[in-house]
Design an enzyme around this catalytic site. Structure first.
Site, PDB file in Angstrom:
ATOM      1  N   ASP A   1       0.654  -1.249   0.161  1.00  0.00           N
ATOM      2  CA  ASP A   1      -0.042  -0.004  -0.134  1.00  0.00           C
ATOM      3  C   ASP A   1       0.770   1.151   0.154  1.00  0.00           C
ATOM      4  OD1 ASP A   1      -2.351  -1.510   0.005  1.00  0.00           O
ATOM      5  OD2 ASP A   1      -2.659  -1.401   2.230  1.00  0.00           O
TER       6      ASP A   1
ATOM      7  N   TYR B   1       7.082  -9.576   7.437  1.00  0.00           N
ATOM      8  CA  TYR B   1       6.637  -8.162   7.501  1.00  0.00           C
ATOM      9  C   TYR B   1       7.255  -7.682   8.812  1.00  0.00           C
ATOM     10  CZ  TYR B   1       3.813  -7.939   3.345  1.00  0.00           C
ATOM     11  OH  TYR B   1       3.105  -7.832   2.175  1.00  0.00           O
TER      12      TYR B   1
END
Length: 287
Positions: free
Chosen positions: A56, A109
């Site tokens: 994103d 992540y």
């Protein structure tokens, strides 16, 4: 014709995400433009240009992956010399023609929490609940065929600022030491990590109990989707993507160059900090 996979590092601050969008600056658009400009690819279909995943707007990366076929030998630093400084190729690997970067063995992540009011023990307890295979339908914005995902590990560490940072930036001793939450899994749903981190924070603040976390991961059939607000993208980093049998070779010069860009950014932030600190001090002195 050879097929090559490239590992991409980028600072997401000035990008509108990874995926191409009309009239917006994106990571994918920059990569395609410069690969075409340098003659590595022409037609995206013929070159079989593929990506590992979309991040994103505002999300950073040290390990996103693309792949393509080219007659030209891939030279990492030739591409980096053409690319803007906030996106760089860090590593490459030869891959088979059928390689699809989307199908990874493991993704990592990292989310960074800048709070001092979180119960560290509670963070570890909620991490244990998230580990394993669950229905993450409450942790995505999209309706997908399957929302079952497996979290293989979650590691939580409070990180002290390194000595060289303190020396270079003396005011940093006043900042909050971040908590690193590293999450490992084969694949993730859209917004899944950032929604998970909202739950971590709520539990760490005592706003949510562990029974509620269990309920969110095991929703009743046809139950309405829970409204979990995502945390900010700015503190999320795609650290790495790993593939079975594929070894990436990191380019030392490319890594040093990217590190230099990050240090320059820190220097600019330090100057901005000093200016604002001076203004605040002056305002305090007025009364």
């Amino acid at each position: 014709m050879k097929r090559t996979a490239l590992k991409i590092g980028y600072i997401g601050t000035n990008f509108h995400g990874f995926q191409r969008q009309p009239d917006l600056r994106t990571v994918e658009e920059e990569l395609i433009y410069h690969l075409r400009k340098l003659g590595y690819i022409d037609d995206l279909k013929k070159s079989r240009f593929r990506i590992a995943g979309r991040t994103d707007a505002g999300v950073h990366s040290l390990g996103n992956v693309i792949s393509f076929q080219s007659e030209k030998e891939v030279r990492v630093n030739e591409i980096n010399n053409s690319l803007p400084d906030d996106i760089q190729i860090l590593a490459k690997a030869p891959v088979r023609f059928g390689f699809k970067p989307r199908y990874a063995e493991m993704r990592q992540y990292r989310y960074m929490l800048f709070r001092e009011d979180l119960d560290f023990d509670k963070l570890n307890e909620v991490a244990e609940i998230f580990k394993g295979t669950h229905n993450f339908t409450n942790f995505t914005k999209r309706f997908q065929k399957t929302t079952t995902r497996t979290i293989s590990d979650i590691k939580i560490n409070k990180v002290e600022l390194e000595d060289f940072h303190k020396k270079e930036f003396p005011n940093l001793h006043d900042t909050i030491s971040p908590i690193f939450v590293d999450i490992y899994g084969e694949s993730f749903l859209w917004n899944m990590v950032r929604k998970m981190m909202r739950v971590f924070v709520d539990v760490g603040l005592g706003k949510m109990d562990l029974d509620r976390v269990e309920e969110l991961l095991n929703p009743e059939e046809n139950a309405p989707r829970a409204n979990i607000k995502v945390l900010e993208p700015d503190y999320l980093i795609l650290m790495d993507i790993v593939y079975d049998g594929i070894k990436f070779t990191y380019d030392d010069y490319a890594c040093r160059r990217f590190k230099k860009e990050l240090v320059n950014n820190l220097t600019n932030l330090q100057r901005d900090y000093a200016i604002k600190e001076s203004i605040i001090k002056s305002l305090n002195d007025l009364h």
